[in-house]
Design an enzyme around this catalytic site. Structure first.
Site, PDB file in Angstrom:
ATOM      1  N   LYS A 147       6.362  73.871  26.831  1.00  0.00           N
ATOM      2  CA  LYS A 147       7.141  74.858  26.083  1.00  0.00           C
ATOM      3  C   LYS A 147       7.494  74.379  24.683  1.00  0.00           C
ATOM      4  O   LYS A 147       7.842  75.177  23.816  1.00  0.00           O
ATOM      5  CB  LYS A 147       8.401  75.234  26.853  1.00  0.00           C
TER       6      LYS A 147
HETATM    7  C1  PLP Z   1       7.456  77.262  31.981  1.00  0.00           C
HETATM    8  C2  PLP Z   1       6.613  76.306  32.734  1.00  0.00           C
HETATM    9  C3  PLP Z   1       5.474  76.722  33.445  1.00  0.00           C
HETATM   10  C4  PLP Z   1       5.061  78.171  33.544  1.00  0.00           C
HETATM   11  O1  PLP Z   1       4.580  78.671  32.333  1.00  0.00           O
HETATM   12  P1  PLP Z   1       4.504  80.253  32.123  1.00  0.00           P
HETATM   13  O2  PLP Z   1       4.029  80.424  30.723  1.00  0.00           O
HETATM   14  O3  PLP Z   1       5.906  80.758  32.310  1.00  0.00           O
HETATM   15  O4  PLP Z   1       3.574  80.787  33.126  1.00  0.00           O
HETATM   16  C5  PLP Z   1       4.700  75.775  34.082  1.00  0.00           C
HETATM   17  N1  PLP Z   1       5.042  74.481  34.053  1.00  0.00           N
HETATM   18  C6  PLP Z   1       6.128  74.032  33.393  1.00  0.00           C
HETATM   19  C7  PLP Z   1       6.458  72.594  33.435  1.00  0.00           C
HETATM   20  C8  PLP Z   1       6.950  74.923  32.701  1.00  0.00           C
HETATM   21  O5  PLP Z   1       8.036  74.466  32.064  1.00  0.00           O
END
Ligand code: PLP
Length: 431
Positions: free
Chosen positions: A107
């Site tokens: 993220k």
């Molecule tokens: C947010 C997140 C996901 C999922 O990603 P999306 O874009 O919401 O599908 C997977 N792994 C981690 C570690 C995350 O923080």
């Protein structure tokens, strides 16, 4: 580039407005009116390009004239100041490690790009902005970290007292500079309700320009398409087709990949890999989309029962189930299967998967034909972020990266407030 609302194609905004608004006024998600096809020359040059250069080349089509090319170049260089290596795990299977950013989760990419776009717009408008963000843990630190030291922007994080992990709380409360944290004596839902009320409060909006750093902001989604091109840049052996597995919750990461494919990136197929929150794999199998309450798992960042980016996936495929299943296979796995594969991959290849990457790995193994395909799964979090779960599975101690260790040693700095709106308002008016 213009963006329409997924609820109404005639409701259109430029990139700048779409980023500042976050969500369309009719509560739809913003989506580009057309997807640029990238030129052959760009693909030919990929092996010689850095992540930042790729980011710029892709981003410029979506940003248009709202940010100058010079500034956009600076932005992509700042955003991608950490490595995103493609690591070989076994013959024909690679991990794209997206967790080397400041908060150790993928993220960071989206949050850093969005924060710099908002900062560029604050400068253009000569107006300082205040970002209010409610968090249940991870999102808050990625967003806040993205804004750390960014001019013209201050960030106020609201988090529920006693309901985030120690490491998460330290990440939220030790940043300093333009970031402050309010510890709310309530739940995550209370935090979210407080933020919503603040946005609707006219007194407050007269005094300060409040902006949201919503997870569905288009400026968080777009950069999540950039690193798929970097897979191709790093893969030497290109005589086989590429399959990419994406551990998914809100499906923003996968939507980024689908965008890259429509821009011309030769990825044969994606795997939507989920935990027990499997509404999308179920949709792919049966053609019915039935959002549900989320259930808790060890890959908790994927515990989403009503993924918001599903609307964008539908938009990409004009809601045609038979089209979407050509490009995406679904898979889901239990916590036991996830733990088991973490242990196996560690003993066979000495590679430490985090629980989310482990789900991605499982999905890839399920849907790959190794004779004529190369597989890549996205590793979305550093295993140390889920230290207890990982150590239990592999029975080896997981080392905490230096930068996480540093924040554990810093002094917590937050202000405790009640769950009444007047508490938040006083705090904001007096800050
Ligand atoms: C947010 C997140 C996901 C999922 O990603 P999306 O874009 O919401 O599908 C997977 N792994 C981690 C570690 C995350 O923080």
């Amino acid at each position: 580039m213009e963006y329409f609302s997924t609820n109404n194609k005639d409701l259109r905004y430029g990139f700048k407005e779409a980023v500042i608004k976050g969500l369309a006024p009719d509560k739809g998600l913003f989506f580009p009116i057309s997807i640029p096809k990238l030129e052959k020359e760009f693909f030919d040059n990929l092996p010689d390009m850095s992540m930042a250069e790729i980011g710029f080349e892709v981003a410029k089509h979506f940003v248009g004239e709202d940010i100058s090319h010079e500034e956009l170049k600076n932005i992509t260089e700042e955003v991608f100041n950490f490595p995103i290596p493609l690591i070989k795990i076994e013959e024909g299977v690679y991990s794209l490690e997206l967790f080397h950013g400041p908060t150790c989760a993928f993220k960071d990419v989206g949050a850093r790009f969005m924060s710099r776009c908002l900062s560029a717009f604050a400068k253009q408008n000569k107006e300082d902005v205040t970002i209010l963000v409610a968090t249940s843990g991870d999102t808050g630190s990625a967003v806040a970290n993205g804004f750390l030291g960014v001019e013209g922007v201050s960030v106020i994080i609201l988090y529920p007292k006693g309901k985030v992990s120690k490491i998460q709380e330290q990440q939220l409360t030790t940043m300093g500079q333009n970031i402050s944290a309010l510890e709310v004596d309530g739940t995550f839902d209370d935090c979210q309700a407080l933020v919503k009320q603040a946005f609707a409060d006219e007194d407050l909006n007269k005094k300060m320009k409040l902006t949201s750093a919503n997870s569905i902001n288009i400026a968080r989604l777009l950069p999540q398409s950039f690193y798929y091109f970097y897979i191709l840049a790093q893969l030497q052996n290109r005589d086989k087709d590429i399959v990419v597995s994406v551990p998914s919750g809100n499906y923003g990461n996968l939507t980024g990949g689908l965008l890259a494919k429509q821009m011309g990136l030769p990825i044969k197929r994606f795997v939507a890999s989920a935990n027990k929150n499997k509404v999308v794999p179920d949709y792919l199998e049966h053609g019915n989309y039935e959002p549900k309450e989320s259930v808790q798992t060890i890959s908790n960042a994927m515990d989403v029962g009503a993924p918001s980016n599903f609307a964008r996936m539908m938009e990409l495929y004009r809601e045609e189930h038979f089209e979407i299943i050509k490009d995406i296979k679904g898979a889901w796995f239990s916590d036991q299967e996830t733990e088991k594969v973490m242990s196996e991959v560690y003993s066979n290849y000495k590679y430490i998967l985090d629980p989310h990457g482990a789900v991605g790995y499982l999905g890839l193994k399920k849907h790959i034909n190794k004779e004529n395909e190369i597989g890549v799964f996205l590793e979305t979090a550093h295993p140390a972020k889920f230290k207890d779960t990982v150590e239990k599975a592999i029975e080896v101690e997981v080392e905490i990266p230096t930068y996480l260790k540093e924040c554990l040693q810093k002094e917590k700095n937050s202000i405790l407030i009640g769950r009444e709106y007047s508490d938040l308002k006083n705090q904001l008016l007096n800050s």
